[in-house]
Design a protein around this motif. Sequence first.
Motif, PDB file in Angstrom:
ATOM      1  N   UNK A 129       0.764  -1.257  -0.136  1.00 33.98           N
ATOM      2  CA  UNK A 129      -0.054  -0.054   0.143  1.00 33.98           C
ATOM      3  C   UNK A 129       0.831   1.444   0.091  1.00 33.98           C
ATOM      4  N   UNK A 130       2.195   1.230   0.461  1.00 34.69           N
ATOM      5  CA  UNK A 130       3.013   2.314   0.670  1.00 34.69           C
ATOM      6  C   UNK A 130       4.481   1.881   0.119  1.00 34.69           C
ATOM      7  N   UNK A 131       4.964   2.736  -0.700  1.00 34.88           N
ATOM      8  CA  UNK A 131       6.332   2.369  -1.073  1.00 34.88           C
ATOM      9  C   UNK A 131       7.227   1.989   0.003  1.00 34.88           C
ATOM     10  N   UNK A 132       7.172   2.541   1.069  1.00 35.22           N
ATOM     11  CA  UNK A 132       8.080   2.288   2.145  1.00 35.22           C
ATOM     12  C   UNK A 132       8.021   0.773   2.818  1.00 35.22           C
ATOM     13  N   UNK A 133       6.900   0.206   2.527  1.00 37.35           N
ATOM     14  CA  UNK A 133       6.644  -1.220   2.976  1.00 37.35           C
ATOM     15  C   UNK A 133       7.175  -2.237   1.734  1.00 37.35           C
ATOM     16  N   UNK A 134       7.676  -1.943   0.755  1.00 40.53           N
ATOM     17  CA  UNK A 134       8.165  -2.822  -0.262  1.00 40.53           C
ATOM     18  C   UNK A 134       9.342  -3.770   0.451  1.00 40.53           C
ATOM     19  N   UNK A 135      10.337  -3.365   1.007  1.00 44.57           N
ATOM     20  CA  UNK A 135      11.282  -4.124   1.695  1.00 44.57           C
ATOM     21  C   UNK A 135      10.593  -5.190   2.701  1.00 44.57           C
ATOM     22  N   UNK A 136       9.931  -4.557   3.670  1.00 44.81           N
ATOM     23  CA  UNK A 136       9.156  -5.408   4.626  1.00 44.81           C
ATOM     24  C   UNK A 136       8.592  -6.627   3.923  1.00 44.81           C
ATOM     25  N   UNK A 137       7.665  -6.019   2.684  1.00 44.78           N
ATOM     26  CA  UNK A 137       6.788  -7.157   2.170  1.00 44.78           C
ATOM     27  C   UNK A 137       7.635  -8.134   1.611  1.00 44.78           C
ATOM     28  N   UNK A 138       8.823  -7.913   1.131  1.00 51.29           N
ATOM     29  CA  UNK A 138       9.816  -9.000   0.354  1.00 51.29           C
ATOM     30  C   UNK A 138      10.304  -9.703   1.496  1.00 51.29           C
ATOM     31  N   UNK A 139      10.649  -9.194   2.681  1.00 51.86           N
ATOM     32  CA  UNK A 139      11.156  -9.938   3.825  1.00 51.86           C
ATOM     33  C   UNK A 139      10.004 -10.968   4.242  1.00 51.86           C
ATOM     34  N   UNK A 140       8.779 -10.560   4.449  1.00 50.84           N
ATOM     35  CA  UNK A 140       7.790 -11.274   4.614  1.00 50.84           C
ATOM     36  C   UNK A 140       7.557 -12.530   3.951  1.00 50.84           C
ATOM     37  N   UNK A 141       7.715 -12.083   2.460  1.00 50.14           N
ATOM     38  CA  UNK A 141       7.638 -13.095   1.685  1.00 50.14           C
ATOM     39  C   UNK A 141       8.577 -14.113   1.569  1.00 50.14           C
ATOM     40  N   UNK A 142       9.658 -13.853   2.048  1.00 51.99           N
ATOM     41  CA  UNK A 142      10.761 -14.762   2.111  1.00 51.99           C
ATOM     42  C   UNK A 142      10.558 -15.707   3.232  1.00 51.99           C
ATOM     43  N   UNK A 143      10.265 -15.249   4.193  1.00 53.57           N
ATOM     44  CA  UNK A 143       9.786 -15.981   5.606  1.00 53.57           C
ATOM     45  C   UNK A 143       8.837 -17.084   5.201  1.00 53.57           C
ATOM     46  N   UNK A 144       7.588 -16.658   4.481  1.00 54.84           N
ATOM     47  CA  UNK A 144       6.477 -17.355   4.358  1.00 54.84           C
ATOM     48  C   UNK A 144       6.826 -18.592   3.172  1.00 54.84           C
ATOM     49  N   UNK A 145       7.628 -18.020   2.341  1.00 51.73           N
ATOM     50  CA  UNK A 145       8.058 -18.945   1.255  1.00 51.73           C
ATOM     51  C   UNK A 145       8.886 -20.260   1.803  1.00 51.73           C
ATOM     52  N   UNK A 146       9.737 -19.960   2.785  1.00 57.10           N
ATOM     53  CA  UNK A 146      10.628 -20.867   3.459  1.00 57.10           C
ATOM     54  C   UNK A 146       9.697 -21.841   4.742  1.00 57.10           C
ATOM     55  N   UNK A 147       8.506 -21.502   4.895  1.00 54.23           N
ATOM     56  CA  UNK A 147       7.963 -22.293   5.636  1.00 54.23           C
ATOM     57  C   UNK A 147       7.434 -23.465   5.134  1.00 54.23           C
ATOM     58  N   UNK A 148       7.709 -24.727   5.656  1.00 57.69           N
ATOM     59  CA  UNK A 148       6.854 -25.968   5.148  1.00 57.69           C
ATOM     60  C   UNK A 148       5.310 -25.968   5.162  1.00 57.69           C
ATOM     61  N   UNK A 149       4.700 -26.328   4.145  1.00 59.15           N
ATOM     62  CA  UNK A 149       5.181 -26.522   2.973  1.00 59.15           C
ATOM     63  C   UNK A 149       5.735 -25.293   2.153  1.00 59.15           C
ATOM     64  N   UNK A 150       6.969 -25.402   1.727  1.00 55.09           N
ATOM     65  CA  UNK A 150       7.571 -24.324   1.103  1.00 55.09           C
ATOM     66  C   UNK A 150       6.679 -24.066  -0.332  1.00 55.09           C
ATOM     67  N   UNK A 151       6.973 -22.739  -0.655  1.00 60.91           N
ATOM     68  CA  UNK A 151       6.436 -22.571  -2.081  1.00 60.91           C
ATOM     69  C   UNK A 151       6.535 -20.942  -2.443  1.00 60.91           C
ATOM     70  N   UNK A 152       6.026 -20.640  -3.846  1.00 63.34           N
ATOM     71  CA  UNK A 152       6.230 -19.221  -4.305  1.00 63.34           C
ATOM     72  C   UNK A 152       5.195 -18.277  -3.539  1.00 63.34           C
ATOM     73  N   UNK A 153       6.076 -17.011  -3.430  1.00 61.45           N
ATOM     74  CA  UNK A 153       5.091 -15.867  -3.068  1.00 61.45           C
ATOM     75  C   UNK A 153       5.324 -14.808  -4.320  1.00 61.45           C
TER      76      UNK A 153
END
Length: 538
Positions: A129-153
């Motif tokens: 929703x905000x430009x400032x949230x882009x890095x945090x969104x990528x970090x959250x996506x990484x943490x979620x992608x690595x949780x079993x069962x792993x998968x794409x974000x």
Amino acid sequence: MTTVREVTYRLLRDLGMTVIFGNPGSTELPFLRDMPGDFRYVLGLHERTAIGMGLGFAMAKGKAAFVNVHSIASSGNGLSALVDAWHGHVPLVVTTGQQDRRQILADPFLVSKAVETVKPYVKWAYEPLRAEDVPAAIARGYYLAMQPPMGPVFISIPMDDWIHECPPLAVREVSPGASPDPAALDEVVRALNASRNPAIVAGAQIEEDHGWHEVIALAEHLNADVYQPPIAPRWTFPHTHVLFRGGLLPAQQPLADQLASYDTVVVLGAPVFLYYAYVPGHTIKPGTKLFQITNSPHHASAALAGTSIVGSLAAAARYLRAHADGRKRSARPPRKESPEPRPDYPITPAYLFSVLNRVMPRNAVVCEECPSSKGDLDRYLTSDEPGSFYSVPNGVLGFGLPAAVGLQLANPDRRVVCPVGDGSIQYSVQSLWSAVQYNAAALFIVLRNGDYSALKSFCDFTNVGRNVHGMDIPGIDMVKIAQGYGMTAQEVDRPEDLEAALREAFASAGPRLISVNVAKGGQTCMGMDQSVHPPNYG
């Protein structure tokens, strides 16, 4: 203050994602400009290729790969690779460009609704929703992608966001996975201790959860026969092991018949079960105790029978071995070996794979997409090392080539071999260019039979008949196509020339393609013939 772009590159560096697989467009340029020198960009000429190479790289590394592709084309052209990652439990962080935030409301050229498009096949899809949230969104996506069962974000990023100011972002530790419930595992232990003849089905999630050695130890402790699940996307048990009994068939009654002699069946890291043709029957013989241990709540909820337990496969295997009674090794009949194929002309797929198995390095990585010859591949290729076999997990064509390139980039000390059909290769043929440009020394072996033999076999199996358009694909010269992408390529037509061509390819340092003219197949459907009483669609 630093910019969103600067914070993002620091974040990617801290997360270990310094290889970027991509296919750029105008909306990605503000991110890609002046890339830091410690990052590597791997270009795919098509979004399917770019995401597919990232998929292969992530499978080999066991960690999320970073992909940056173009706007709505990311889902339009690349969705099939996301489907592969979803079904294959492959962690990817896929980012795409979006139009300038200041004019999205006006529906400008290249405005993207990709977030809505991909949602069924990703763990999370988001546009900050905000430009400032882009890095945090990528970090959250990484943490979620690595949780079993792993998968794409999937994260869509407006192109003007990269120049906004943004505070620094620290990487957090997010522990993956959870151990299965000991009380539930105790029920499996009791069943195994009371069992006269147990069996194990070893699925792909064993490798995802780093349980290869634990499952071998468990099978040997129980002296249990081990099967490969139907249409296995990975091989997670040594094929030359004395306990290995081959693959299960992808239909209900034939599969139940294969397991009929066992009173307890433990499915480790696979669905119960993956079917293809509809042949009605029992999921498992009545009276047989069936247990499924999986890292996927989806697979647990979808099982048609048995008791399902969710948790780490490695932890479960260790627990069962520690608590179940061991069994003395008893004499068992040797596994029925497939007959040695003859060097007939035209070359049969069976002969091709038997020769390939003899000459390829023992630590080779096989990444295959030859559906009409899959039965012969399973019979004549063997693998005894983890991380040595990958196959399409869902039946969508285009998996093999880009995955092989990504696997080779991640495994420079192992040779990747990609047996692929002459129909399958057309879906992501641009991958050959990337293999040449980045010196990914994979060997692509094209099985050239000039038709869709897998479809013809299904026509026969289900009594549809052969009067169906689109079954033949003549006139494709893969040698010239590969050479057009800059790859060394040759054709093999005679069986006496096959071994020398393969040995020369393995002795070479770069990527190569061998197009082998093979006999037409289609005699059976995924290893099944009319004796299993398939449905009649005629």
